[in-house]
Motif scaffolding. Sequence first.
Motif, short mmCIF file in Angstrom:
data_model
loop_
_atom_site.label_atom_id
_atom_site.label_comp_id
_atom_site.label_asym_id
_atom_site.label_seq_id
_atom_site.Cartn_x
_atom_site.Cartn_y
_atom_site.Cartn_z
N PRO A 120 1.07 0.65 -5.97
CA PRO A 120 0.46 1.75 -5.20
C PRO A 120 0.16 2.98 -6.02
O PRO A 120 -0.66 3.81 -5.62
CB PRO A 120 1.52 2.05 -4.12
N SER B 161 -5.20 2.23 4.64
CA SER B 161 -5.64 2.29 3.25
C SER B 161 -4.86 3.36 2.51
O SER B 161 -4.22 4.23 3.11
CB SER B 161 -7.14 2.60 3.18
N ASN B 162 -4.90 3.27 1.18
CA ASN B 162 -4.40 4.35 0.33
C ASN B 162 -5.55 4.80 -0.56
O ASN B 162 -6.71 4.54 -0.25
CB ASN B 162 -3.16 3.92 -0.45
N LEU C 2 0.81 -1.22 0.00
CA LEU C 2 0.00 0.00 0.00
C LEU C 2 0.84 1.27 0.00
O LEU C 2 0.30 2.38 0.03
CB LEU C 2 -0.93 0.01 1.22
N TRP D 282 -6.81 1.03 -2.29
CA TRP D 282 -7.02 -0.23 -1.57
C TRP D 282 -7.04 0.00 -0.07
O TRP D 282 -6.54 1.00 0.43
CB TRP D 282 -5.91 -1.23 -1.93
N ILE E 7 -6.62 -7.62 1.61
CA ILE E 7 -6.60 -6.37 0.86
C ILE E 7 -7.76 -6.39 -0.13
O ILE E 7 -7.86 -7.31 -0.96
CB ILE E 7 -5.27 -6.16 0.12
#
Length: 396
Positions: free
Chosen positions: A270, A216-217, A196, A220, A240
């Motif tokens: 990412p 989280s990003n 992430l 995801w 995930i």
Amino acid sequence: MAALRPPRSVSSRDSSDGSERLDGAGSWDALEWTKIEPVTRSVSHVNSEFLLEAERVIEEGHGVVLVNRDEAGTLFVTNFRLLFLSDGTRNIVPLGTIPLATIEKFNKMVVKNQSAPCQIDRSPTRRLLHIIGKDMRIIVFGFRPRTKQRRVIFDALLRCAKPARIWDRYAFTCGPSKFSKPNSKVRLLNEYFRLLGKDSYCASVSMVEEGSFTLSNDLWRISNTNSNYTVCSSYPFALIVPKSISDEEVIQASTFRARCRILVVSWCHPGIGAVLARSAQPLVGLMMNMRSNADEKLVASLCTQLVDRKGSRRKLYIADARPRKNALANGAMGGGSESSSNYFHSEIVFFRIDNIHAMRESFARLRDYLDTHGATSSDGMSSFLVSPAVLALLRS
């Protein structure tokens, strides 16, 4: 690769030994089969430097020849592995050393030199132990005639490779390792953080216990829906999933997949949104007409960015490892495969990998080929060379 060795011919089974009997001469026949006096010193003391923690010697054989390399040495059966020490260097020979759990099968064989047609056959037989490993190795050990060493080693392998109780395996008898290792859940979370782009975070046992790992990003997030393994018992405690999918939708989508093995992310980039995900087959049924809105939404959420850097519209590839006919046949048991018309901008690709029986046969053929042509083969005594088709060709 080494050149192909001269093939051998096969005679009838040896009734006295109950194993296959092969005729032919190998380069290792030139070795001296001299009598070796038993070692009176303690084996575990002499070779303690070669043994692992809690590893102990069960049986040993002296003057044993590793046929693959024409090398004489001492063969040990321990509670963990089959260990071969070279008489010349007194070091472990990696080719002849194999963990018991890596051995697929083993059997006894008898070999003797090929005599001229008009001569009386008085050549001594060579007693062999044939080891087939799960790691592509085929190892052959030769034992001195008129001794019971091969029987002793064979019986020890039977006892140790397939113990009566699981608690007798080395993994349990050695106990906890003296080397500290990070908690497996902590290692998993650290890997998730890396995927992430959250490398600055470091997972801990307290983070696992408190459930405070749901980072989280932009694309995801880490879900704790399966923290008690109630959604899927064969999946990890943390998953995930796309950030746009709620935990309720995850639970709902899991009922549409075999064994509740929901679609989860295995790898993701990412930045650009590229992703690899895995799941079990969908439960579309015999008529291939069953659908799940939650599952379709979850699959569509993998396409986080519809346009790539070149301005082209992205497509979601659903890879099915089975042949198409196998996927259709699984519909009779409720399974099946996705339909591209039900999943947003997707294409189904069948890899046509056959069932486990065909894969096992294919693996055996590959192993025999490597054994026949490899530089450290088992002297050409592979099942490829003694197959009926090859023998018919040799006799013609």
